[in-house]
Design a protein around this motif. Structure first.
Motif, PDB file in Angstrom:
ATOM      1  N   ILE A   1       0.839  -1.210   0.000  1.00  0.00           N
ATOM      2  CA  ILE A   1       0.000   0.000   0.000  1.00  0.00           C
ATOM      3  C   ILE A   1       0.868   1.252   0.000  1.00  0.00           C
ATOM      4  N   VAL A   2       1.868   1.288   0.858  1.00  0.00           N
ATOM      5  CA  VAL A   2       2.734   2.466   0.932  1.00  0.00           C
ATOM      6  C   VAL A   2       3.571   2.603  -0.335  1.00  0.00           C
ATOM      7  N   PHE A   3       4.022   1.482  -0.897  1.00  0.00           N
ATOM      8  CA  PHE A   3       4.847   1.517  -2.108  1.00  0.00           C
ATOM      9  C   PHE A   3       4.117   2.222  -3.253  1.00  0.00           C
ATOM     10  N   PHE A   4       2.843   1.916  -3.424  1.00  0.00           N
ATOM     11  CA  PHE A   4       2.099   2.471  -4.548  1.00  0.00           C
ATOM     12  C   PHE A   4       1.394   3.792  -4.216  1.00  0.00           C
ATOM     13  N   TRP A   5       0.992   3.969  -2.981  1.00  0.00           N
ATOM     14  CA  TRP A   5       0.152   5.121  -2.644  1.00  0.00           C
ATOM     15  C   TRP A   5       0.703   5.923  -1.468  1.00  0.00           C
ATOM     16  N   HIS A   6       2.021   5.998  -1.332  1.00  0.00           N
ATOM     17  CA  HIS A   6       2.572   6.684  -0.152  1.00  0.00           C
ATOM     18  C   HIS A   6       2.172   8.154  -0.041  1.00  0.00           C
ATOM     19  N   PRO A   7       1.976   8.904  -1.142  1.00  0.00           N
ATOM     20  CA  PRO A   7       1.526  10.293  -0.944  1.00  0.00           C
ATOM     21  C   PRO A   7       0.160  10.354  -0.261  1.00  0.00           C
ATOM     22  N   HIS A   8      -0.729   9.442  -0.636  1.00  0.00           N
ATOM     23  CA  HIS A   8      -2.069   9.427  -0.041  1.00  0.00           C
ATOM     24  C   HIS A   8      -1.997   8.977   1.418  1.00  0.00           C
ATOM     25  N   VAL A   9      -1.148   7.985   1.686  1.00  0.00           N
ATOM     26  CA  VAL A   9      -0.999   7.508   3.062  1.00  0.00           C
ATOM     27  C   VAL A   9      -0.442   8.612   3.947  1.00  0.00           C
ATOM     28  N   ALA A  10       0.531   9.350   3.422  1.00  0.00           N
ATOM     29  CA  ALA A  10       1.127  10.438   4.199  1.00  0.00           C
ATOM     30  C   ALA A  10       0.094  11.519   4.519  1.00  0.00           C
ATOM     31  N   ARG A  11      -0.863  11.741   3.600  1.00  0.00           N
ATOM     32  CA  ARG A  11      -1.869  12.779   3.816  1.00  0.00           C
ATOM     33  C   ARG A  11      -2.845  12.417   4.933  1.00  0.00           C
ATOM     34  N   VAL A  12      -3.034  11.120   5.152  1.00  0.00           N
ATOM     35  CA  VAL A  12      -3.972  10.711   6.212  1.00  0.00           C
ATOM     36  C   VAL A  12      -3.226  10.335   7.490  1.00  0.00           C
ATOM     37  N   MET A  13      -1.998  10.838   7.641  1.00  0.00           N
ATOM     38  CA  MET A  13      -1.214  10.517   8.826  1.00  0.00           C
ATOM     39  C   MET A  13      -1.898  10.894  10.139  1.00  0.00           C
ATOM     40  N   PRO A  14      -2.649  12.027  10.216  1.00  0.00           N
ATOM     41  CA  PRO A  14      -3.331  12.306  11.479  1.00  0.00           C
ATOM     42  C   PRO A  14      -4.241  11.161  11.925  1.00  0.00           C
ATOM     43  N   ALA A  15      -4.959  10.579  10.970  1.00  0.00           N
ATOM     44  CA  ALA A  15      -5.814   9.438  11.308  1.00  0.00           C
ATOM     45  C   ALA A  15      -4.971   8.227  11.674  1.00  0.00           C
ATOM     46  N   ILE A  16      -3.857   8.043  10.971  1.00  0.00           N
ATOM     47  CA  ILE A  16      -2.982   6.909  11.255  1.00  0.00           C
ATOM     48  C   ILE A  16      -2.367   7.046  12.647  1.00  0.00           C
ATOM     49  N   LEU A  17      -2.060   8.285  13.055  1.00  0.00           N
ATOM     50  CA  LEU A  17      -1.492   8.494  14.388  1.00  0.00           C
ATOM     51  C   LEU A  17      -2.490   8.121  15.479  1.00  0.00           C
ATOM     52  N   VAL A  18      -3.772   8.340  15.215  1.00  0.00           N
ATOM     53  CA  VAL A  18      -4.794   7.919  16.173  1.00  0.00           C
ATOM     54  C   VAL A  18      -4.812   6.395  16.266  1.00  0.00           C
ATOM     55  N   LEU A  19      -4.754   5.734  15.119  1.00  0.00           N
ATOM     56  CA  LEU A  19      -4.710   4.270  15.110  1.00  0.00           C
ATOM     57  C   LEU A  19      -3.414   3.765  15.739  1.00  0.00           C
ATOM     58  N   ASP A  20      -2.345   4.503  15.517  1.00  0.00           N
ATOM     59  CA  ASP A  20      -1.064   4.132  16.126  1.00  0.00           C
ATOM     60  C   ASP A  20      -1.159   4.194  17.649  1.00  0.00           C
ATOM     61  N   ALA A  21      -1.850   5.211  18.160  1.00  0.00           N
ATOM     62  CA  ALA A  21      -2.045   5.314  19.601  1.00  0.00           C
ATOM     63  C   ALA A  21      -2.865   4.141  20.119  1.00  0.00           C
ATOM     64  N   ALA A  22      -3.848   3.720  19.327  1.00  0.00           N
ATOM     65  CA  ALA A  22      -4.637   2.550  19.712  1.00  0.00           C
ATOM     66  C   ALA A  22      -3.770   1.296  19.730  1.00  0.00           C
ATOM     67  N   GLY A  23      -2.906   1.158  18.728  1.00  0.00           N
ATOM     68  CA  GLY A  23      -1.995   0.022  18.697  1.00  0.00           C
ATOM     69  C   GLY A  23      -1.027   0.040  19.868  1.00  0.00           C
ATOM     70  N   LEU A  24      -0.557   1.225  20.215  1.00  0.00           N
ATOM     71  CA  LEU A  24       0.338   1.368  21.378  1.00  0.00           C
ATOM     72  C   LEU A  24      -0.340   0.867  22.644  1.00  0.00           C
ATOM     73  N   GLY A  25      -1.585   1.309  22.847  1.00  0.00           N
ATOM     74  CA  GLY A  25      -2.315   0.890  24.038  1.00  0.00           C
ATOM     75  C   GLY A  25      -2.555  -0.604  24.068  1.00  0.00           C
ATOM     76  N   LEU A  26      -2.957  -1.158  22.940  1.00  0.00           N
ATOM     77  CA  LEU A  26      -3.226  -2.597  22.883  1.00  0.00           C
ATOM     78  C   LEU A  26      -1.961  -3.409  23.114  1.00  0.00           C
ATOM     79  N   PHE A  27      -0.867  -3.022  22.481  1.00  0.00           N
ATOM     80  CA  PHE A  27       0.370  -3.792  22.580  1.00  0.00           C
ATOM     81  C   PHE A  27       0.938  -3.764  23.994  1.00  0.00           C
ATOM     82  N   CYS A  28       0.881  -2.593  24.653  1.00  0.00           N
ATOM     83  CA  CYS A  28       1.441  -2.528  26.005  1.00  0.00           C
ATOM     84  C   CYS A  28       0.607  -3.364  26.967  1.00  0.00           C
TER      85      CYS A  28
END
Length: 202
Positions: free
Chosen positions: A72-99
């Motif tokens: 996904i990042v290989f082909f669409w990294h500009p689009h992925v980078a644009r939705v980073m705020p949403a990804i950071l929210v999901l990243d925070a969720a992953g952080l909480g779950l993993f810990c």
């Protein structure tokens, strides 16, 4: 359900690793390595410390999800980078779950609450450390200026405390994960920072 949530966390972490590969101008192989290390590194380190076969090597999903994130990042990294705020929210969720999950597994294998807490933090931030080291960056854990490791530490400590008092299962895991998630989101929105040594400015 927790397995699906775990894979969702793996996916989000893998996206961040692959994006780092793009920023470092790595080829698709390098992107895949960073994606896999970011997503799975903390859990693998945890399981090796516990002397058990890493969960990442027990299900094909743990291999396919980082690969999918890399594609996904290989082909669409500009689009992925644009939705980073949403990804950071999901990243925070992953952080909480993993810990939370990492701490619970450590307690199940007989570690003390203190050591289980440390291993929970390792589960949550270990992959990011490996990503930063491989990409030539100073690991964010060493300058936690965006309060990334601190929420993981608090969530892990809560999980260890609940487990030690006999409160186990998904309600305890969810409570610890939500606490870490909430602290991380609050830190991002309010721009909380860990303090520097006395006398040093921002």
């Amino acid at each position: 359900m927790f397995h699906l949530l775990d894979l969702a966390g793996v996916f989000v972490f893998a996206l961040s690793g692959a994006l780092m590969g793009v920023r470092k101008r790595l080829d698709v192989v390098g992107m895949g390595v960073l994606a896999g290390m970011t997503a799975l590194g903390g859990g693998v380190v945890r399981d090796l410390i516990l002397n058990v076969r890493p969960a990442a090597f027990q299900s094909v999903g743990y291999v396919l999800v980082p690969v999918a994130a890399t594609v996904i990042v290989f082909f669409w990294h500009p689009h992925v980078a644009r939705v980073m705020p949403a990804i950071l929210v999901l990243d925070a969720a992953g952080l909480g779950l993993f810990c939370a999950v990492g701490t619970q597994k450590a307690m199940e294998y007989g570690l003390s609450p203190l050591h289980a807490t440390l291993l929970g933090v390792t589960t949550a931030v270990g992959g990011g450390m490996l990503r930063d080291i491989l990409s030539g960056e100073i690991p964010t854990l060493l300058y936690d200026r965006q309060l990334y490791a601190v929420p993981a530490l608090v969530g892990s400590a809560l999980m260890a405390g609940l487990y030690a008092y006999g409160l186990q299962g998904w309600p305890a895991t969810l409570a610890a994960a939500l606490l870490a998630f909430g602290l991380r989101i609050a830190a991002m929105r309010r721009k909380w920072r860990a303090p520097l040594a006395r006398g040093l400015g921002d």
